[in-house]
Scaffold this motif. Structure first.
Motif, PDB file in Angstrom:
ATOM      1  N   ASP A  70      10.995  10.181  11.902  1.00 46.10           N
ATOM      2  CA  ASP A  70      10.088  10.772  12.892  1.00 46.10           C
ATOM      3  C   ASP A  70       9.208   9.714  13.565  1.00 46.10           C
ATOM      4  N   GLY A  71       9.375   8.451  13.203  1.00 47.55           N
ATOM      5  CA  GLY A  71       8.634   7.368  13.824  1.00 47.55           C
ATOM      6  C   GLY A  71       7.228   7.163  13.285  1.00 47.55           C
ATOM      7  N   ARG A  72       6.813   8.006  12.312  1.00 52.73           N
ATOM      8  CA  ARG A  72       5.473   7.832  11.745  1.00 52.73           C
ATOM      9  C   ARG A  72       5.385   6.528  10.965  1.00 52.73           C
ATOM     10  N   LEU A  73       4.203   5.932  10.992  1.00 56.34           N
ATOM     11  CA  LEU A  73       3.971   4.690  10.277  1.00 56.34           C
ATOM     12  C   LEU A  73       3.909   4.954   8.777  1.00 56.34           C
ATOM     13  N   LEU A  74       4.311   3.972   8.001  1.00 57.60           N
ATOM     14  CA  LEU A  74       4.384   4.108   6.551  1.00 57.60           C
ATOM     15  C   LEU A  74       3.009   4.404   5.962  1.00 57.60           C
ATOM     16  N   PRO A  75       2.850   5.557   5.307  1.00 59.09           N
ATOM     17  CA  PRO A  75       1.557   5.920   4.730  1.00 59.09           C
ATOM     18  C   PRO A  75       1.028   4.834   3.796  1.00 59.09           C
ATOM     19  N   GLY A  76      -0.234   4.500   3.984  1.00 63.58           N
ATOM     20  CA  GLY A  76      -0.863   3.466   3.186  1.00 63.58           C
ATOM     21  C   GLY A  76      -0.705   2.066   3.748  1.00 63.58           C
ATOM     22  N   HIS A  77       0.201   1.921   4.710  1.00 61.50           N
ATOM     23  CA  HIS A  77       0.460   0.609   5.311  1.00 61.50           C
ATOM     24  C   HIS A  77       0.372   0.674   6.835  1.00 61.50           C
ATOM     25  N   GLU A  78      -0.239   1.734   7.348  1.00 59.57           N
ATOM     26  CA  GLU A  78      -0.267   1.959   8.791  1.00 59.57           C
ATOM     27  C   GLU A  78      -0.870   0.793   9.565  1.00 59.57           C
ATOM     28  N   LEU A  79      -2.001   0.297   9.117  1.00 61.11           N
ATOM     29  CA  LEU A  79      -2.682  -0.758   9.872  1.00 61.11           C
ATOM     30  C   LEU A  79      -1.890  -2.062   9.875  1.00 61.11           C
ATOM     31  N   ARG A  80      -1.310  -2.404   8.729  1.00 64.28           N
ATOM     32  CA  ARG A  80      -0.484  -3.623   8.668  1.00 64.28           C
ATOM     33  C   ARG A  80       0.751  -3.484   9.548  1.00 64.28           C
ATOM     34  N   ALA A  81       1.390  -2.314   9.506  1.00 63.86           N
ATOM     35  CA  ALA A  81       2.575  -2.091  10.332  1.00 63.86           C
ATOM     36  C   ALA A  81       2.205  -2.108  11.816  1.00 63.86           C
ATOM     37  N   LEU A  82       1.122  -1.433  12.168  1.00 57.43           N
ATOM     38  CA  LEU A  82       0.694  -1.368  13.563  1.00 57.43           C
ATOM     39  C   LEU A  82       0.415  -2.767  14.106  1.00 57.43           C
ATOM     40  N   GLU A  83      -0.201  -3.602  13.302  1.00 58.83           N
ATOM     41  CA  GLU A  83      -0.459  -4.986  13.718  1.00 58.83           C
ATOM     42  C   GLU A  83       0.859  -5.705  14.021  1.00 58.83           C
ATOM     43  N   GLN A  84       1.853  -5.538  13.146  1.00 58.85           N
ATOM     44  CA  GLN A  84       3.159  -6.174  13.365  1.00 58.85           C
ATOM     45  C   GLN A  84       3.844  -5.619  14.617  1.00 58.85           C
ATOM     46  N   TYR A  85       3.787  -4.304  14.808  1.00 57.54           N
ATOM     47  CA  TYR A  85       4.413  -3.704  15.989  1.00 57.54           C
ATOM     48  C   TYR A  85       3.789  -4.259  17.261  1.00 57.54           C
ATOM     49  N   ARG A  86       2.498  -4.412  17.266  1.00 57.62           N
ATOM     50  CA  ARG A  86       1.819  -4.932  18.464  1.00 57.62           C
ATOM     51  C   ARG A  86       2.175  -6.387  18.703  1.00 57.62           C
ATOM     52  N   VAL A  87       2.225  -7.192  17.657  1.00 53.84           N
ATOM     53  CA  VAL A  87       2.605  -8.600  17.784  1.00 53.84           C
ATOM     54  C   VAL A  87       4.038  -8.713  18.326  1.00 53.84           C
TER      55      VAL A  87
END
Length: 122
Positions: A70-87
């Motif tokens: 569903d494209g949701r970010l991994l629970p508990g790791h959302e901020l780390r994943a979001l940072e990588q996606y933006r980079v």
């Protein structure tokens, strides 16, 4: 063969885990595969088996490139994943009523073939 640190430091990875991690390492920056995509690409296992491998051994590979369907970010790791996606420039989409964006699978999904720069279809 890859060796995992900490609790598995003295053992080699199971062959299936090695294959999952190899696929994960091959996903280009800015692209993603779902857990099910990885299993289908390998022709074995399923989303839960891939998820288990990623949970146990995925820390040394670009884990944020293997996501839920569903494209949701991994629970508990959302901020780390979001940072990588933006980079990496991974396409994201805002969802009404949600504080976190989701990965835009239509645009970010990778099918395991040479990247042609466009969506691969879902």
């Amino acid at each position: 063969m890859r060796v995992v640190n900490e609790e598995a430091a003295e053992s080699e990875l199971p062959p299936y885990a090695e294959r999952v991690l190899d696929v994960t390492e091959g996903i280009p920056a800015g692209r993603v595969m779902t857990y099910g995509d990885v299993a289908e690409y390998l022709g074995e296992g399923g989303p839960r088996q891939v998820g288990r491998v990623m949970a146990l051994y995925g820390g040394a590979v670009p884990w944020w490139r293997v996501i839920r369907s569903d494209g949701r970010l991994l629970p508990g790791h959302e901020l780390r994943a979001l940072e990588q996606y933006r980079v990496e420039g991974t396409p994201l989409r805002e969802v009404a009523g949600q504080h976190m964006p989701r990965v835009d699978l239509r645009r970010a999904r990778w099918d395991g073939r040479a990247d042609r720069g466009g969506a691969t279809g879902a």
